[in-house]
Every structure is written in C-alpha cells, then in structure tokens.
Design a protein around this motif. Structure first.
Motif, short mmCIF file in Angstrom:
data_model
loop_
_atom_site.label_atom_id
_atom_site.label_comp_id
_atom_site.label_asym_id
_atom_site.label_seq_id
_atom_site.Cartn_x
_atom_site.Cartn_y
_atom_site.Cartn_z
N ASP A 1 53.45 21.70 53.82
CA ASP A 1 54.60 20.85 54.06
C ASP A 1 55.83 21.72 54.30
O ASP A 1 55.96 22.80 53.66
CB ASP A 1 54.84 19.92 52.86
N GLN A 2 56.67 21.29 55.20
CA GLN A 2 57.91 22.00 55.51
C GLN A 2 58.90 21.06 56.20
O GLN A 2 58.55 19.92 56.52
CB GLN A 2 57.62 23.21 56.41
N TRP A 3 60.09 21.58 56.41
CA TRP A 3 61.10 20.74 57.06
C TRP A 3 60.68 20.45 58.49
O TRP A 3 60.21 21.35 59.22
CB TRP A 3 62.44 21.47 57.05
N THR A 4 60.76 19.22 58.90
CA THR A 4 60.39 18.79 60.26
C THR A 4 61.55 18.02 60.88
O THR A 4 62.41 17.48 60.19
CB THR A 4 59.12 17.94 60.25
N ILE A 5 61.51 17.91 62.19
CA ILE A 5 62.53 17.20 62.93
C ILE A 5 62.35 15.69 62.77
O ILE A 5 61.27 15.18 62.94
CB ILE A 5 62.52 17.58 64.44
#
Length: 317
Positions: free
Chosen positions: A313-317
């Motif tokens: 999981d990570q920052w996404t647009i």
C-alpha cells in the motif's frame, strides 16, 4: 574275701588257745576254716557276677524298649500329620524351584546387559545421531505446544515478524516455507486486490532470487502502465520499499484508509488474519511517501496459519 580279710581271719585263728589241741589239729582246723572261707568268697563272687549280668541285661532291655517306643511314637506322628509332611516337602520343592528361577533370571539379565552394551558399542556414532534427532523432535514438539497455548492472533503476529525479517534479507527461500500449500502466494502492488494479481506456488517463491523471468505484476496507478519486472526487482520497488523492521505502526485485522484506493483485503480473504506494517512518510514530501505492507494468513487443512498474500500500500492519485 579280700586278701586283707584273709589275713585278718588267719591272725584270729592263730590267737586261739593251743593248750587243749595239738598242732596238727590246729592246722587241720585252720585249713578247714580257710577252705570254707574260700568257698564263701567264691559264692560272693558268683552273686556279684549274677547281679552285674542282671543289671546289664536290664539296661539293654531298657534301651531296646526305649528305642521301640520312640519308633512307635514317630510312626504315629507321621500317620497323624501326613498333610504337614506333604506341605514340608512341597515347601522345599518350591524353594528349590524359586532358587533355580532366580538363577535363570539373573543369567538372562546379565545376557541382556551384555547384548545392550555390545549394541551400543556397534552403533557408535549412529547412536549419537539418533539422540540428536530425538532432541530435534523434542524441540519441535515443545515449540508446537507453546504455539498451541498462544491465541491465533499472537501466533500470526510472531510469524509475521519472522517473515518481515526474511524479506528484509531478500530470503525468499525462507519465506517459501510459510506459503500456503494449496492456495500459493498472491502478490498485489496495491490494497485493491484483483483476480489479475499473480499467484506463485511455494517452490516458485523459493527460486525468486535466481529467477530471471519478467512477469506482469499489474498496472501502475495513475499511468496505467504494466508493471513488468523480475521477482527481485519487484521486491525492491514494491514489496520492500521501506525498512519495515522499524515500523511506526503494526496492526492486526485493522483496515485503515490511508490513501484514495479502496482496501478490499477483508472481502477477498474473509477468514484471514492480516498484519499491517506501516512506515510514515518524510517531511520532504509532506508525508506523502508513506508505505505499508500487509501479510495475509489463512489456515490450511491441518489448522496451521499460512501466508497467502503480500499486499502493498502507498499513496495513490
């Protein structure tokens, strides 16, 4: 009569007065008296002998009678106590048999001890190896008992920490030992799991470090470009972007919304325990460079909790 008495009689005879008898008469009378005395003495000796014979015969008869009576008493006792005699004989027989049995058992025990010593000497190092194997089995058994005393959540947390350490060292051969035998291991670069995500069997995971094949792991968020990487490249770019051994948060079965992408791990694995390791972003990027990894566990047919998915999981647009 005794010699002393004879002399005494002879002295008395000589003391008799001689004036009325001649010497010849005196000698004759003296001879007659001595003859009579000798006759009496012979009678006395015969009486003494007869007395001794009678006493001796009586003694022999008494001895014979006593012996006869003793034999009669012994016969009567044996006739009255036949069972006691039989019991005595049986006791003696049992004691003899018991002694023989003890001797045989002693010989058998000595033979067994000798055989055991010979067997140990012949086994040599094989016996030592057997002891080591037994020790290993005992350790595994004790570990299993400790695990059985843990709650499923505690066990899964402990197992997840082990896998994080193995991922930190890129040791996929060790990771493969925890992979579910039937379901394999799913890799998803984002928390929105799909049917298009790759699934590898345990033996394939064990070969990741030497696998030079390029796989399509999904599509990049934003650009939509395919993620085409070798296993170890995918590991470096997606799986282990941060040092998760120094996590900021560790959560089990908590699904926090951290970015714009929908987390559907719980829907895809409803019977699973999910452990999340979260590392905060840096001030340089205003915290948007955060990352998280989710290790998903499900039970196999033996009730053991096995790894079925690694979801990042990570920052996404």
């Amino acid at each position: 009569m005794s010699e002393f008495e004879d002399k005494k009689v002879e002295k008395q005879l000589k003391s008799f007065p001689k004036q009325e008898m001649s010497d010849e008469q005196v000698e004759r009378m003296h001879a007659d008296l001595m003859k009579a005395a000798a006759s009496e003495d012979q009678k006395d000796k015969r009486r003494m002998l007869m007395r001794r014979i009678v006493i001796g015969g009586t003694s022999v008869a008494a001895i014979v009678l006593i012996a006869f009576l003793s034999m009669m008493i012994m016969n009567n006792n044996q006739a009255q106590n036949p069972e006691s005699s039989s019991m005595d004989q049986a006791t003696e027989s049992n004691e003899a048999e018991s002694f023989e049995a003890k001797e045989e058992n002693g010989d058998s025990a000595r033979n067994k001890e000798g055989s055991t010593e010979n067997g140990e000497a012949q086994n040599g190092s094989g016996g030592v190896q057997s002891d080591e194997n037994d020790s290993d089995m005992t350790s595994e058994s004790e570990s299993s008992k400790e695990s059985s005393n843990q709650s499923p959540e505690d066990f899964v947390l402990e197992r997840a920490d082990q896998i994080i350490d193995q991922l930190a060292n890129s040791n996929y051969e060790a990771v493969a030992e925890h992979v579910h035998e039937d379901q394999g291991l799913l890799f998803s670069p984002y928390v929105n799991v799909s049917d298009e995500d790759l699934v590898f069997e345990a033996n394939e995971v064990a070969q990741f470090e030497s696998d030079e094949s390029t796989y399509n792991w999904g599509n990049q968020d934003g650009s939509g470009k395919p993620i085409e990487l070798k296993p170890m490249d995918y590991h470096n770019v997606y799986v282990y972007q941060k040092d998760y051994t120094s996590y900021d948060e560790r959560n089990i079965n908590e699904f926090k919304k951290r970015g714009s992408m929908i987390n559907n791990i719980n829907e895809e694995f409803p019977d699973a325990h999910v452990v999340e390791y979260y590392v905060e972003g840096s001030g340089e990027y205003e915290g948007m460079d955060w990352n998280a990894i989710n290790l998903v566990f499900e039970q196999n047919g033996q009730g053991e909790w096995k790894l079925v998915a690694i979801v990042n999981d990570q920052w996404t647009i």
